[in-house]
Design an enzyme around this catalytic site. Sequence first.
Site, PDB file in Angstrom:
ATOM      1  N   SER A 138       0.856  -1.194   0.000  1.00 35.33           N
ATOM      2  CA  SER A 138       0.000   0.000   0.000  1.00 35.33           C
ATOM      3  C   SER A 138       0.884   1.233   0.000  1.00 35.33           C
ATOM      4  O   SER A 138       2.104   1.134   0.152  1.00 35.33           O
ATOM      5  CB  SER A 138      -0.918   0.001   1.229  1.00 35.33           C
ATOM      6  OG  SER A 138      -0.143  -0.015   2.401  1.00 35.33           O
ATOM      7  N   ASN A 154       4.676 -14.290   8.164  1.00 36.17           N
ATOM      8  CA  ASN A 154       4.105 -12.941   8.226  1.00 36.17           C
ATOM      9  C   ASN A 154       2.732 -12.930   8.920  1.00 36.17           C
ATOM     10  O   ASN A 154       2.529 -12.211   9.898  1.00 36.17           O
ATOM     11  CB  ASN A 154       3.968 -12.372   6.814  1.00 36.17           C
ATOM     12  CG  ASN A 154       3.524 -10.916   6.835  1.00 36.17           C
ATOM     13  OD1 ASN A 154       4.222 -10.056   7.356  1.00 36.17           O
ATOM     14  ND2 ASN A 154       2.353 -10.655   6.301  1.00 36.17           N
ATOM     15  N   SER A 157     -11.982 -14.555   6.986  1.00 35.75           N
ATOM     16  CA  SER A 157     -12.486 -14.687   5.614  1.00 35.75           C
ATOM     17  C   SER A 157     -13.415 -15.881   5.494  1.00 35.75           C
ATOM     18  O   SER A 157     -13.273 -16.882   6.200  1.00 35.75           O
ATOM     19  CB  SER A 157     -11.283 -14.881   4.692  1.00 35.75           C
ATOM     20  OG  SER A 157     -11.693 -15.324   3.418  1.00 35.75           O
ATOM     21  N   TYR A 159      -2.577 -19.335   2.419  1.00 38.22           N
ATOM     22  CA  TYR A 159      -3.265 -18.092   2.803  1.00 38.22           C
ATOM     23  C   TYR A 159      -4.525 -18.414   3.613  1.00 38.22           C
ATOM     24  O   TYR A 159      -4.738 -17.892   4.709  1.00 38.22           O
ATOM     25  CB  TYR A 159      -3.649 -17.265   1.559  1.00 38.22           C
ATOM     26  CG  TYR A 159      -4.788 -16.321   1.834  1.00 38.22           C
ATOM     27  CD1 TYR A 159      -4.580 -15.138   2.530  1.00 38.22           C
ATOM     28  CD2 TYR A 159      -6.096 -16.639   1.441  1.00 38.22           C
ATOM     29  CE1 TYR A 159      -5.644 -14.295   2.823  1.00 38.22           C
ATOM     30  CE2 TYR A 159      -7.152 -15.797   1.728  1.00 38.22           C
ATOM     31  CZ  TYR A 159      -6.925 -14.631   2.425  1.00 38.22           C
ATOM     32  OH  TYR A 159      -7.988 -13.814   2.727  1.00 38.22           O
ATOM     33  N   LYS A 214      -5.731 -17.841   7.888  1.00 39.97           N
ATOM     34  CA  LYS A 214      -6.963 -17.280   8.456  1.00 39.97           C
ATOM     35  C   LYS A 214      -7.572 -18.269   9.451  1.00 39.97           C
ATOM     36  O   LYS A 214      -8.030 -17.886  10.534  1.00 39.97           O
ATOM     37  CB  LYS A 214      -7.973 -16.958   7.350  1.00 39.97           C
ATOM     38  CG  LYS A 214      -7.554 -15.830   6.426  1.00 39.97           C
ATOM     39  CD  LYS A 214      -7.457 -14.494   7.170  1.00 39.97           C
ATOM     40  CE  LYS A 214      -6.934 -13.365   6.295  1.00 39.97           C
ATOM     41  NZ  LYS A 214      -6.551 -12.172   7.061  1.00 39.97           N
ATOM     42  N   SER A 217     -11.113 -12.418 -18.430  1.00 39.51           N
ATOM     43  CA  SER A 217     -11.372 -13.847 -18.599  1.00 39.51           C
ATOM     44  C   SER A 217     -12.319 -14.288 -17.496  1.00 39.51           C
ATOM     45  O   SER A 217     -12.034 -14.083 -16.313  1.00 39.51           O
ATOM     46  CB  SER A 217     -10.073 -14.642 -18.475  1.00 39.51           C
ATOM     47  OG  SER A 217      -9.217 -14.324 -19.534  1.00 39.51           O
ATOM     48  N   PHE A 254     -13.663 -17.273 -15.506  1.00 37.20           N
ATOM     49  CA  PHE A 254     -13.133 -18.614 -15.271  1.00 37.20           C
ATOM     50  C   PHE A 254     -14.237 -19.669 -15.154  1.00 37.20           C
ATOM     51  O   PHE A 254     -14.655 -20.011 -14.060  1.00 37.20           O
ATOM     52  CB  PHE A 254     -12.258 -18.623 -14.011  1.00 37.20           C
ATOM     53  CG  PHE A 254     -11.074 -17.686 -14.099  1.00 37.20           C
ATOM     54  CD1 PHE A 254     -10.246 -17.675 -15.222  1.00 37.20           C
ATOM     55  CD2 PHE A 254     -10.767 -16.817 -13.048  1.00 37.20           C
ATOM     56  CE1 PHE A 254      -9.151 -16.816 -15.299  1.00 37.20           C
ATOM     57  CE2 PHE A 254      -9.675 -15.969 -13.115  1.00 37.20           C
ATOM     58  CZ  PHE A 254      -8.871 -15.960 -14.236  1.00 37.20           C
TER      59      PHE A 254
HETATM   60  C1  UD1 Z   1     -10.342 -15.108  -3.194  1.00 42.62           C
HETATM   61  C2  UD1 Z   1      -9.909 -16.060  -2.100  1.00 42.62           C
HETATM   62  C3  UD1 Z   1     -10.402 -15.575  -0.767  1.00 42.62           C
HETATM   63  C4  UD1 Z   1      -9.925 -14.176  -0.515  1.00 42.62           C
HETATM   64  C5  UD1 Z   1     -10.402 -13.276  -1.636  1.00 42.62           C
HETATM   65  C6  UD1 Z   1      -9.821 -11.914  -1.434  1.00 42.62           C
HETATM   66  C7  UD1 Z   1      -9.806 -18.381  -2.918  1.00 42.62           C
HETATM   67  C8  UD1 Z   1     -10.462 -19.707  -2.921  1.00 42.62           C
HETATM   68  N1  UD1 Z   1     -10.451 -17.397  -2.296  1.00 42.62           N
HETATM   69  O1  UD1 Z   1     -11.744 -15.200  -3.294  1.00 42.62           O
HETATM   70  O2  UD1 Z   1      -9.926 -16.408   0.243  1.00 42.62           O
HETATM   71  O3  UD1 Z   1     -10.394 -13.728   0.721  1.00 42.62           O
HETATM   72  O4  UD1 Z   1      -9.946 -13.779  -2.886  1.00 42.62           O
HETATM   73  O5  UD1 Z   1     -10.628 -10.972  -2.049  1.00 42.62           O
HETATM   74  O6  UD1 Z   1      -8.783 -18.205  -3.494  1.00 42.62           O
HETATM   75  N2  UD1 Z   1     -12.988 -14.396 -11.596  1.00 42.62           N
HETATM   76  C9  UD1 Z   1     -13.013 -14.399 -12.990  1.00 42.62           C
HETATM   77  N3  UD1 Z   1     -12.046 -13.727 -13.658  1.00 42.62           N
HETATM   78  C10 UD1 Z   1     -11.045 -13.043 -13.006  1.00 42.62           C
HETATM   79  C11 UD1 Z   1     -11.035 -13.046 -11.592  1.00 42.62           C
HETATM   80  C12 UD1 Z   1     -12.015 -13.748 -10.928  1.00 42.62           C
HETATM   81  O7  UD1 Z   1     -13.882 -15.009 -13.609  1.00 42.62           O
HETATM   82  O8  UD1 Z   1     -10.190 -12.470 -13.682  1.00 42.62           O
HETATM   83  C13 UD1 Z   1     -14.045 -15.110 -10.878  1.00 42.62           C
HETATM   84  C14 UD1 Z   1     -13.538 -16.225  -9.993  1.00 42.62           C
HETATM   85  O9  UD1 Z   1     -13.505 -17.431 -10.705  1.00 42.62           O
HETATM   86  C15 UD1 Z   1     -14.574 -16.220  -8.876  1.00 42.62           C
HETATM   87  C16 UD1 Z   1     -15.024 -14.771  -8.786  1.00 42.62           C
HETATM   88  O10 UD1 Z   1     -14.640 -14.179 -10.007  1.00 42.62           O
HETATM   89  O11 UD1 Z   1     -15.673 -16.979  -9.265  1.00 42.62           O
HETATM   90  C17 UD1 Z   1     -14.396 -14.043  -7.633  1.00 42.62           C
HETATM   91  O12 UD1 Z   1     -12.995 -14.223  -7.693  1.00 42.62           O
HETATM   92  P1  UD1 Z   1     -11.991 -13.404  -6.746  1.00 42.62           P
HETATM   93  O13 UD1 Z   1     -12.309 -11.966  -6.801  1.00 42.62           O
HETATM   94  O14 UD1 Z   1     -10.605 -13.829  -7.109  1.00 42.62           O
HETATM   95  O15 UD1 Z   1     -12.370 -13.876  -5.288  1.00 42.62           O
HETATM   96  P2  UD1 Z   1     -12.472 -15.369  -4.661  1.00 42.62           P
HETATM   97  O16 UD1 Z   1     -11.757 -16.344  -5.498  1.00 42.62           O
HETATM   98  O17 UD1 Z   1     -13.884 -15.611  -4.342  1.00 42.62           O
END
Ligand code: UD1
Length: 337
Positions: free
Chosen positions: A35, A99, A124, A149, A153, A216, A218
Amino acid sequence: MILVTGGTGYIGSHTVVELINAGFETLIVDDLSNSEKEVVDRIEQICGKKPAFLQLDLKDRKKTFELFEKYPNIEAVVHFAAHKAVGESVEKPLMYYENNIGSLINLLNAMNEFKKTNFVFSSSCTVYGQPDILPVTENTPRMEAESPYGNTKKMAEDILRDHALANSAFKSIALRYFNPIGAHPSGLIGELPRGIPNNLVPFVTQTAYGLREQLSIFGNDYDTPDGTCIRDYINVVDLSKAHVVAIKRLLKKRNKSNYEYFNIGTGKGTTVLEIVKSFEKANSLKLNYKIVDRRPGDIEKIWADTTLANNELGWKAEIGLDETLASAWNWEKKYRS
Ligand code: UD1
Protein backbone atom coordinates in the site's frame (compact mmCIF):
# COMPACT_ATOMS: atom_id res chain seq x y z
CA MET A 1 -7.28 5.47 20.28
CA ILE A 2 -7.86 2.55 17.93
CA LEU A 3 -4.81 0.84 16.44
CA VAL A 4 -5.48 -0.27 12.87
CA THR A 5 -2.78 -2.56 11.52
CA GLY A 6 -2.66 -2.64 7.74
CA GLY A 7 -4.55 0.66 7.86
CA THR A 8 -3.29 1.95 4.51
CA GLY A 9 -4.56 -1.18 2.73
CA TYR A 10 -7.88 -1.61 0.95
CA ILE A 11 -10.22 -2.57 3.78
CA GLY A 12 -8.00 -0.98 6.42
CA SER A 13 -8.17 2.50 4.89
CA HIS A 14 -11.96 2.40 4.55
CA THR A 15 -12.24 1.23 8.15
CA VAL A 16 -10.04 4.09 9.38
CA VAL A 17 -12.41 6.51 7.62
CA GLU A 18 -15.45 4.95 9.32
CA LEU A 19 -13.71 4.93 12.72
CA ILE A 20 -12.82 8.61 12.38
CA ASN A 21 -16.40 9.38 11.24
CA ALA A 22 -17.62 7.59 14.37
CA GLY A 23 -15.46 9.88 16.51
CA PHE A 24 -12.52 7.59 17.25
CA GLU A 25 -8.91 8.65 17.25
CA THR A 26 -6.92 6.27 15.05
CA LEU A 27 -3.36 5.07 14.67
CA ILE A 28 -2.36 3.29 11.48
CA VAL A 29 0.50 0.85 11.50
CA ASP A 30 1.55 -0.53 8.12
CA ASP A 31 4.78 -1.83 6.60
CA LEU A 32 3.70 -0.37 3.23
CA SER A 33 4.56 -3.68 1.54
CA ASN A 34 1.33 -3.53 -0.44
CA SER A 35 0.00 0.00 0.00
CA GLU A 36 0.99 3.64 -0.29
CA LYS A 37 1.72 6.18 2.43
CA GLU A 38 -0.30 8.71 0.42
CA VAL A 39 -3.45 6.94 1.61
CA VAL A 40 -3.00 8.67 4.98
CA ASP A 41 -3.39 12.09 3.29
CA ARG A 42 -6.35 10.86 1.30
CA ILE A 43 -8.06 9.74 4.52
CA GLU A 44 -7.44 13.23 5.88
CA GLN A 45 -8.99 14.71 2.73
CA ILE A 46 -12.11 12.61 3.27
CA CYS A 47 -12.49 13.08 7.03
CA GLY A 48 -10.81 16.42 7.68
CA LYS A 49 -8.78 14.64 10.33
CA LYS A 50 -5.48 12.86 9.94
CA PRO A 51 -4.87 9.46 11.45
CA ALA A 52 -1.54 8.96 13.21
CA PHE A 53 0.77 6.78 11.12
CA LEU A 54 3.74 4.58 11.88
CA GLN A 55 5.59 2.46 9.33
CA LEU A 56 6.22 -0.80 11.11
CA ASP A 57 6.56 -4.47 10.31
CA LEU A 58 4.72 -6.41 13.01
CA LYS A 59 7.06 -9.36 12.47
CA ASP A 60 9.51 -7.26 14.50
CA ARG A 61 8.60 -8.27 18.04
CA LYS A 62 10.68 -5.60 19.73
CA LYS A 63 9.22 -2.78 17.65
CA THR A 64 5.72 -4.15 18.18
CA PHE A 65 6.22 -3.96 21.95
CA GLU A 66 7.67 -0.46 21.62
CA LEU A 67 4.55 0.59 19.75
CA PHE A 68 2.36 -0.09 22.77
CA GLU A 69 4.88 1.65 25.00
CA LYS A 70 4.78 4.72 22.79
CA TYR A 71 0.96 4.81 22.55
CA PRO A 72 -0.39 3.94 26.01
CA ASN A 73 -3.90 5.10 25.09
CA ILE A 74 -4.63 2.32 22.59
CA GLU A 75 -8.09 1.02 23.57
CA ALA A 76 -8.56 -1.59 20.88
CA VAL A 77 -6.84 -3.15 17.89
CA VAL A 78 -8.25 -3.93 14.44
CA HIS A 79 -5.82 -6.30 12.77
CA PHE A 80 -5.76 -6.30 8.96
CA ALA A 81 -2.02 -6.47 8.30
CA ALA A 82 -1.41 -9.67 6.35
CA HIS A 83 -0.42 -11.02 2.96
CA LYS A 84 -3.50 -12.00 0.94
CA ALA A 85 -2.61 -13.42 -2.46
CA VAL A 86 -3.81 -17.00 -2.66
CA GLY A 87 -1.49 -18.07 -5.52
CA GLU A 88 1.57 -16.45 -3.97
CA SER A 89 0.84 -18.26 -0.71
CA VAL A 90 1.01 -21.60 -2.50
CA GLU A 91 4.44 -20.67 -3.88
CA LYS A 92 5.77 -19.11 -0.67
CA PRO A 93 4.01 -20.81 2.24
CA LEU A 94 6.69 -20.01 4.81
CA MET A 95 6.51 -16.33 3.96
CA TYR A 96 2.75 -16.45 4.57
CA TYR A 97 2.96 -18.35 7.85
CA GLU A 98 5.83 -16.20 9.09
CA ASN A 99 4.11 -12.94 8.23
CA ASN A 100 0.44 -13.64 8.93
CA ILE A 101 0.89 -15.84 11.98
CA GLY A 102 4.13 -14.28 13.28
CA SER A 103 2.62 -10.80 13.28
CA LEU A 104 -0.50 -11.98 15.04
CA ILE A 105 1.50 -13.68 17.80
CA ASN A 106 3.69 -10.60 18.31
CA LEU A 107 0.64 -8.39 18.49
CA LEU A 108 -1.17 -10.63 20.98
CA ASN A 109 1.94 -10.92 23.15
CA ALA A 110 2.40 -7.16 23.15
CA MET A 111 -1.28 -6.66 23.99
CA ASN A 112 -0.92 -9.12 26.86
CA GLU A 113 2.12 -7.33 28.19
CA PHE A 114 0.42 -3.92 28.05
CA LYS A 115 -2.93 -5.25 29.30
CA LYS A 116 -4.83 -4.43 26.10
CA THR A 117 -7.88 -6.60 25.75
CA ASN A 118 -9.95 -5.63 22.71
CA PHE A 119 -9.18 -7.21 19.35
CA VAL A 120 -11.01 -7.34 16.02
CA PHE A 121 -9.64 -9.75 13.44
CA SER A 122 -9.92 -9.76 9.69
CA SER A 123 -10.99 -13.30 8.81
CA SER A 124 -12.49 -14.69 5.61
CA CYS A 125 -15.22 -16.91 4.26
CA THR A 126 -12.32 -18.93 2.89
CA VAL A 127 -12.47 -20.85 6.21
CA TYR A 128 -15.68 -22.55 4.95
CA GLY A 129 -14.17 -23.95 1.74
CA GLN A 130 -17.00 -25.31 -0.48
CA PRO A 131 -19.84 -25.85 1.97
CA ASP A 132 -22.47 -28.56 1.41
CA ILE A 133 -25.36 -26.39 2.52
CA LEU A 134 -25.95 -22.77 1.50
CA PRO A 135 -26.09 -20.12 2.75
CA VAL A 136 -23.37 -20.63 5.36
CA THR A 137 -24.01 -19.77 8.97
CA GLU A 138 -21.32 -19.38 11.62
CA ASN A 139 -22.10 -22.98 12.62
CA THR A 140 -21.22 -24.34 9.18
CA PRO A 141 -18.15 -26.49 9.76
CA ARG A 142 -14.87 -25.00 8.64
CA MET A 143 -13.02 -27.05 6.06
CA GLU A 144 -9.42 -27.97 5.46
CA ALA A 145 -7.91 -24.80 3.93
CA GLU A 146 -7.32 -24.79 0.16
CA SER A 147 -4.16 -22.66 0.38
CA PRO A 148 -1.56 -21.51 2.91
CA TYR A 149 -3.27 -18.09 2.80
CA GLY A 150 -6.60 -19.67 3.75
CA ASN A 151 -4.87 -21.71 6.39
CA THR A 152 -3.40 -18.61 8.03
CA LYS A 153 -6.96 -17.28 8.46
CA LYS A 154 -8.14 -20.56 9.94
CA MET A 155 -5.09 -20.86 12.21
CA ALA A 156 -5.48 -17.25 13.33
CA GLU A 157 -9.09 -17.97 14.35
CA ASP A 158 -7.90 -20.98 16.34
CA ILE A 159 -5.19 -18.92 18.01
CA LEU A 160 -7.76 -16.31 19.04
CA ARG A 161 -10.13 -18.98 20.35
CA ASP A 162 -7.39 -20.64 22.41
CA HIS A 163 -6.00 -17.34 23.67
CA ALA A 164 -9.47 -16.19 24.71
CA LEU A 165 -10.06 -19.49 26.47
CA ALA A 166 -6.87 -19.12 28.49
CA ASN A 167 -7.36 -15.39 29.22
CA SER A 168 -10.81 -14.40 30.33
CA ALA A 169 -9.93 -10.68 30.16
CA PHE A 170 -8.99 -10.88 26.48
CA LYS A 171 -11.88 -10.24 24.09
CA SER A 172 -11.87 -10.71 20.38
CA ILE A 173 -14.23 -10.70 17.43
CA ALA A 174 -13.34 -12.31 14.10
CA LEU A 175 -15.21 -10.98 11.08
CA ARG A 176 -15.48 -13.48 8.26
CA TYR A 177 -15.65 -11.32 5.15
CA PHE A 178 -17.23 -12.54 1.98
CA ASN A 179 -15.99 -10.76 -1.18
CA PRO A 180 -15.28 -7.07 -0.50
CA ILE A 181 -15.63 -4.83 -3.55
CA GLY A 182 -16.17 -1.17 -4.46
CA ALA A 183 -14.60 1.98 -3.14
CA HIS A 184 -15.28 5.03 -1.03
CA PRO A 185 -17.84 7.33 -2.72
CA SER A 186 -15.29 10.16 -2.71
CA GLY A 187 -13.16 8.14 -5.14
CA LEU A 188 -10.13 9.01 -3.02
CA ILE A 189 -9.46 5.52 -1.66
CA GLY A 190 -10.13 2.11 -3.16
CA GLU A 191 -8.57 -1.20 -4.08
CA LEU A 192 -5.14 -0.82 -5.62
CA PRO A 193 -3.63 -4.18 -6.50
CA ARG A 194 0.00 -4.17 -7.59
CA GLY A 195 0.55 -5.82 -10.95
CA ILE A 196 -2.13 -7.93 -12.60
CA PRO A 197 -5.19 -8.15 -10.34
CA ASN A 198 -6.20 -11.58 -9.05
CA ASN A 199 -9.62 -10.48 -7.92
CA LEU A 200 -12.60 -10.02 -10.17
CA VAL A 201 -13.68 -6.41 -9.72
CA PRO A 202 -10.24 -4.75 -10.03
CA PHE A 203 -9.77 -6.82 -13.19
CA VAL A 204 -13.14 -5.62 -14.47
CA THR A 205 -12.39 -1.92 -13.79
CA GLN A 206 -8.89 -2.16 -15.28
CA THR A 207 -10.32 -3.82 -18.40
CA ALA A 208 -12.95 -1.08 -18.71
CA TYR A 209 -10.18 1.51 -18.39
CA GLY A 210 -8.14 -0.19 -21.12
CA LEU A 211 -5.28 -1.34 -18.90
CA ARG A 212 -6.24 -4.98 -19.62
CA GLU A 213 -7.40 -6.15 -22.97
CA GLN A 214 -10.09 -8.56 -21.88
CA LEU A 215 -11.62 -10.07 -18.77
CA SER A 216 -11.37 -13.85 -18.60
CA ILE A 217 -14.36 -15.43 -16.88
CA PHE A 218 -13.13 -18.61 -15.27
CA GLY A 219 -15.63 -21.29 -16.30
CA ASN A 220 -19.31 -21.30 -17.28
CA ASP A 221 -20.03 -24.95 -16.64
CA TYR A 222 -20.64 -24.76 -12.90
CA ASP A 223 -23.91 -25.87 -11.36
CA THR A 224 -25.31 -22.33 -11.10
CA PRO A 225 -28.10 -20.52 -13.02
CA ASP A 226 -25.74 -19.13 -15.71
CA GLY A 227 -22.87 -21.56 -15.17
CA THR A 228 -20.47 -19.03 -13.61
CA CYS A 229 -19.36 -19.07 -9.96
CA ILE A 230 -21.41 -17.46 -7.22
CA ARG A 231 -20.01 -15.21 -4.48
CA ASP A 232 -21.41 -12.81 -1.91
CA TYR A 233 -20.02 -9.41 -2.94
CA ILE A 234 -20.06 -6.88 -0.13
CA ASN A 235 -19.49 -3.15 -0.42
CA VAL A 236 -16.23 -2.20 1.32
CA VAL A 237 -17.85 0.75 3.14
CA ASP A 238 -20.59 -1.50 4.53
CA LEU A 239 -17.91 -3.99 5.52
CA SER A 240 -15.86 -1.28 7.22
CA LYS A 241 -18.84 -0.23 9.30
CA ALA A 242 -19.02 -3.76 10.72
CA HIS A 243 -15.60 -3.13 12.31
CA VAL A 244 -16.83 0.03 14.00
CA VAL A 245 -19.78 -1.87 15.42
CA ALA A 246 -17.50 -4.69 16.58
CA ILE A 247 -15.18 -2.23 18.32
CA LYS A 248 -18.12 -0.58 20.10
CA ARG A 249 -19.41 -3.99 21.18
CA LEU A 250 -16.04 -4.78 22.77
CA LEU A 251 -15.63 -1.37 24.39
CA LYS A 252 -19.18 -1.45 25.80
CA LYS A 253 -18.67 -5.05 26.93
CA ARG A 254 -21.73 -6.19 25.04
CA ASN A 255 -20.02 -9.30 23.71
CA LYS A 256 -21.57 -12.58 24.80
CA SER A 257 -18.40 -14.62 24.83
CA ASN A 258 -14.80 -13.45 24.77
CA TYR A 259 -14.27 -14.96 21.34
CA GLU A 260 -17.02 -14.29 18.81
CA TYR A 261 -17.13 -14.61 15.02
CA PHE A 262 -19.56 -13.27 12.47
CA ASN A 263 -20.26 -13.63 8.76
CA ILE A 264 -20.01 -10.26 7.05
CA GLY A 265 -21.70 -10.39 3.67
CA THR A 266 -24.92 -9.30 2.01
CA GLY A 267 -26.70 -12.64 2.26
CA LYS A 268 -27.10 -12.66 -1.51
CA GLY A 269 -25.23 -14.72 -4.08
CA THR A 270 -24.20 -13.15 -7.41
CA THR A 271 -22.68 -14.90 -10.42
CA VAL A 272 -19.63 -13.59 -12.28
CA LEU A 273 -21.80 -12.82 -15.32
CA GLU A 274 -24.24 -10.90 -13.14
CA ILE A 275 -21.32 -8.79 -11.91
CA VAL A 276 -20.34 -8.05 -15.49
CA LYS A 277 -23.93 -7.14 -16.45
CA SER A 278 -24.43 -4.99 -13.37
CA PHE A 279 -21.10 -3.22 -14.01
CA GLU A 280 -22.09 -2.52 -17.61
CA LYS A 281 -25.52 -1.23 -16.63
CA ALA A 282 -24.37 0.90 -13.69
CA ASN A 283 -21.67 2.59 -15.75
CA SER A 284 -23.30 2.55 -19.21
CA LEU A 285 -20.44 0.77 -20.91
CA LYS A 286 -19.58 -2.54 -22.54
CA LEU A 287 -16.95 -4.83 -21.14
CA ASN A 288 -14.74 -6.99 -23.32
CA TYR A 289 -14.83 -10.50 -21.85
CA LYS A 290 -14.48 -14.13 -22.83
CA ILE A 291 -15.21 -17.41 -21.13
CA VAL A 292 -12.11 -19.49 -20.39
CA ASP A 293 -11.38 -22.67 -18.41
CA ARG A 294 -12.11 -22.92 -14.73
CA ARG A 295 -9.47 -21.46 -12.40
CA PRO A 296 -7.94 -24.23 -10.28
CA GLY A 297 -8.92 -23.99 -6.63
CA ASP A 298 -12.07 -21.90 -7.23
CA ILE A 299 -15.11 -22.97 -5.29
CA GLU A 300 -18.41 -23.17 -7.15
CA LYS A 301 -20.69 -21.12 -4.92
CA ILE A 302 -20.87 -19.52 -1.53
CA TRP A 303 -22.94 -16.83 0.14
CA ALA A 304 -23.57 -15.82 3.70
CA ASP A 305 -26.36 -16.17 6.17
CA THR A 306 -25.89 -12.87 8.03
CA THR A 307 -28.63 -13.34 10.62
CA LEU A 308 -26.15 -13.43 13.49
CA ALA A 309 -24.42 -10.17 12.50
CA ASN A 310 -27.83 -8.56 11.87
CA ASN A 311 -29.20 -9.58 15.26
CA GLU A 312 -26.15 -9.43 17.49
CA LEU A 313 -24.16 -6.58 15.97
CA GLY A 314 -27.17 -4.69 14.66
CA TRP A 315 -25.22 -4.48 11.41
CA LYS A 316 -26.54 -4.99 7.91
CA ALA A 317 -25.16 -4.42 4.41
CA GLU A 318 -27.02 -1.50 2.86
CA ILE A 319 -25.42 -0.49 -0.41
CA GLY A 320 -26.67 -2.21 -3.57
CA LEU A 321 -24.58 -3.94 -6.20
CA ASP A 322 -25.02 -1.34 -8.97
CA GLU A 323 -24.00 1.51 -6.68
CA THR A 324 -21.03 -0.52 -5.46
CA LEU A 325 -19.84 -1.25 -8.98
CA ALA A 326 -20.29 2.41 -9.92
CA SER A 327 -18.06 3.31 -6.96
CA ALA A 328 -15.41 0.85 -8.15
CA TRP A 329 -15.41 2.44 -11.61
CA ASN A 330 -15.40 5.97 -10.20
CA TRP A 331 -12.31 5.08 -8.14
CA GLU A 332 -10.47 3.48 -11.06
CA LYS A 333 -11.09 6.47 -13.33
CA LYS A 334 -10.24 9.04 -10.70
CA TYR A 335 -7.08 7.25 -9.63
CA ARG A 336 -5.79 6.75 -13.18
CA SER A 337 -6.38 10.34 -14.15
C1 UD1 B 1 -10.34 -15.11 -3.19
C2 UD1 B 1 -9.91 -16.06 -2.10
C3 UD1 B 1 -10.40 -15.57 -0.77
C4 UD1 B 1 -9.93 -14.18 -0.52
C5 UD1 B 1 -10.40 -13.28 -1.64
C6 UD1 B 1 -9.82 -11.91 -1.43
C7 UD1 B 1 -9.81 -18.38 -2.92
C8 UD1 B 1 -10.46 -19.71 -2.92
N1 UD1 B 1 -10.45 -17.40 -2.30
O1 UD1 B 1 -11.74 -15.20 -3.29
O2 UD1 B 1 -9.93 -16.41 0.24
O3 UD1 B 1 -10.39 -13.73 0.72
O4 UD1 B 1 -9.95 -13.78 -2.89
O5 UD1 B 1 -10.63 -10.97 -2.05
O6 UD1 B 1 -8.78 -18.21 -3.49
N2 UD1 B 1 -12.99 -14.40 -11.60
C9 UD1 B 1 -13.01 -14.40 -12.99
N3 UD1 B 1 -12.05 -13.73 -13.66
C10 UD1 B 1 -11.04 -13.04 -13.01
C11 UD1 B 1 -11.04 -13.05 -11.59
C12 UD1 B 1 -12.01 -13.75 -10.93
O7 UD1 B 1 -13.88 -15.01 -13.61
O8 UD1 B 1 -10.19 -12.47 -13.68
C13 UD1 B 1 -14.04 -15.11 -10.88
C14 UD1 B 1 -13.54 -16.23 -9.99
O9 UD1 B 1 -13.51 -17.43 -10.71
C15 UD1 B 1 -14.57 -16.22 -8.88
C16 UD1 B 1 -15.02 -14.77 -8.79
O10 UD1 B 1 -14.64 -14.18 -10.01
O11 UD1 B 1 -15.67 -16.98 -9.27
C17 UD1 B 1 -14.40 -14.04 -7.63
O12 UD1 B 1 -13.00 -14.22 -7.69
P1 UD1 B 1 -11.99 -13.40 -6.75
O13 UD1 B 1 -12.31 -11.97 -6.80
O14 UD1 B 1 -10.61 -13.83 -7.11
O15 UD1 B 1 -12.37 -13.88 -5.29
P2 UD1 B 1 -12.47 -15.37 -4.66
O16 UD1 B 1 -11.76 -16.34 -5.50
O17 UD1 B 1 -13.88 -15.61 -4.34
